[in-house]
Motif scaffolding. Structure first.
Motif, mmCIF file in Angstrom:
data_model
loop_
_atom_site.group_PDB
_atom_site.id
_atom_site.type_symbol
_atom_site.label_atom_id
_atom_site.label_comp_id
_atom_site.label_asym_id
_atom_site.label_seq_id
_atom_site.Cartn_x
_atom_site.Cartn_y
_atom_site.Cartn_z
ATOM 1 N N UNK A 181 14.489 -7.871 -3.569
ATOM 2 C CA UNK A 181 15.193 -7.763 -2.288
ATOM 3 C C UNK A 181 15.085 -6.364 -1.682
ATOM 4 N N UNK A 182 14.774 -5.369 -2.502
ATOM 5 C CA UNK A 182 14.674 -3.997 -2.005
ATOM 6 C C UNK A 182 13.285 -3.649 -1.461
ATOM 7 N N UNK A 195 -2.386 -1.745 -2.650
ATOM 8 C CA UNK A 195 -1.247 -2.124 -1.804
ATOM 9 C C UNK A 195 -1.047 -1.089 -0.708
ATOM 10 N N UNK A 196 -1.102 0.189 -1.085
ATOM 11 C CA UNK A 196 -0.942 1.261 -0.098
ATOM 12 C C UNK A 196 -2.010 1.176 0.986
ATOM 13 N N UNK A 197 -3.220 0.748 0.581
ATOM 14 C CA UNK A 197 -4.326 0.661 1.534
ATOM 15 C C UNK A 197 -4.319 -0.655 2.301
ATOM 16 N N UNK A 198 -3.387 -1.533 1.989
ATOM 17 C CA UNK A 198 -3.306 -2.828 2.664
ATOM 18 C C UNK A 198 -4.333 -3.832 2.188
ATOM 19 N N UNK A 201 10.825 -0.959 2.028
ATOM 20 C CA UNK A 201 9.818 0.049 1.702
ATOM 21 C C UNK A 201 8.427 -0.361 2.157
ATOM 22 N N UNK A 202 8.326 -1.525 2.774
ATOM 23 C CA UNK A 202 7.041 -1.992 3.254
ATOM 24 C C UNK A 202 6.130 -2.541 2.164
ATOM 25 N N UNK A 203 6.686 -2.799 0.984
ATOM 26 C CA UNK A 203 5.867 -3.290 -0.127
ATOM 27 C C UNK A 203 5.835 -4.807 -0.219
#
Length: 328
Positions: free
Chosen positions: A307-308, A246-249, A312-314
């Protein structure tokens, strides 16, 4: 038995360089254990079980790219850090162990095994260890036990290590522990167990030193519980890989990793949740909605969690798409 333990502890120094022992500070772990190395990955491991509380705090020691140590019977814990320091200097396991045994006044009560990053292995069983007590070394491993119900335990451990050679190291060590218990195990029964695995390369990052670090401090079936924890560990390895993806897209990779974890523990809501997040991020919104709704039915806190995530871009969804999932 208590009188024997107190007497022996009074004779044995708590640390290798101690002049005088303090029975109140002594520690013991009559037990069976294995130190082992995987010749393919270079990983090294210690597995142990005992009828004593929190054996994982005393017996297993390891350092990535250096080696592993099991110190047991009337435990001198200094064998762990001091042995690893010697092996870190390039001293082979056999020589390192011999040096420490030689200066240990309580050596007759010790049982210790060293294994270095090159596969060198050495073990020592003092002649005052409680029978049945012995060690058996082979290529890239040593198994050792004391205060066992039968003399079949150590041979059974060695045989299991050879038989399960195609298993990953941690799972292979688990088979060794199970074989020991099946052959009789500790004459007193069972209480705690532990498993550590360290990597083949030295690292300056302490948090990367141990790949696996599992302990069962007090349980009626510690080996069974340790095996369950190892399965959880493997599942969360997939979860961690999913997070990295996920961090790496790399949404597709994340989806695969979260899905693999969920297959191992299908009732785990967190694993379902992150799989659904990966699905939503990869354009599978309708499929993700179905999974989210099942999660929310079990625990509405996950709705608030959802919803949060955008902040955070997640989670790459619009406010309207979020509402379509939460039905708010």
């Amino acid at each position: 038995m208590k009188k024997l333990l107190i007497f022996a502890l009074a004779l044995c120094p708590h640390f290798i360089n101690s002049q005088k022992a303090d029975p109140e500070k002594g520690a013991f772990a009559h037990t069976f254990s294995i130190v082992a190395r995987d010749t393919i990955t270079g990983e090294m491991a210690v597995g142990v079980q005992s009828h004593w509380f929190s054996v994982g705090a005393l017996v297993p020691w390891g350092r990535a790219g250096v080696g592993v140590v099991a110190t047991q019977s009337f435990v001198n814990p200094a064998y762990g850090p001091e042995g690893l320091n010697l092996m870190a200097e390039g001293i082979p396991a056999g020589e390192a162990l011999s040096r420490l045994v030689e200066k240990d006044e309580g050596r007759a009560y010790r049982q210790v095994a060293f294994l270095d990053a090159n596969g060198g292995v050495s073990a020592y069983t003092g002649d005052k260890c409680v029978e049945y007590a012995e060690d058996l070394t082979g290529k890239n491993f040593s198994v050792q036990a004391n205060m066992m119900l039968t003399d079949k335990v150590v041979p059974a451990m060695a045989e299991a290590f050879m038989r399960y050679s195609d298993y990953p190291l941690a799972e292979r060590v688990m088979e060794v522990l199970k074989a020991a218990q099946k052959a009789g195990g500790d004459i007193r029964g069972k209480q705690s167990a532990a498993l550590i695995v360290v990597g083949p390369e030295k690292t300056s990052k302490l948090w990367e030193d141990k790949k696996i670090d599992l302990r069962v401090d007090d349980h009626k079936n510690p080996i069974q519980e340790l095996e369950r924890l190892l399965k959880v560990e493997r599942a969360y390895e997939h979860m961690n890989n999913g997070d990295l993806a996920v961090e790496a897209g790399n949404t597709q990779k994340a989806l695969e990793e979260y899905g693999a974890a969920e297959k191992m523990f299908p009732d785990n809501l967190e694993m379902k949740f992150w799989k659904a997040v990966a699905m939503a991020n990869s354009g599978m919104l309708e499929e993700a909605k179905t999974v989210f709704q099942k999660i929310f039915e079990k625990d509405e806190n996950w709705k608030e969690m959802l919803k949060r995530l955008p902040a955070s871009g997640l989670l790459n969804l619009s406010p309207e798409e979020i509402k379509s999932i939460t039905n708010e």
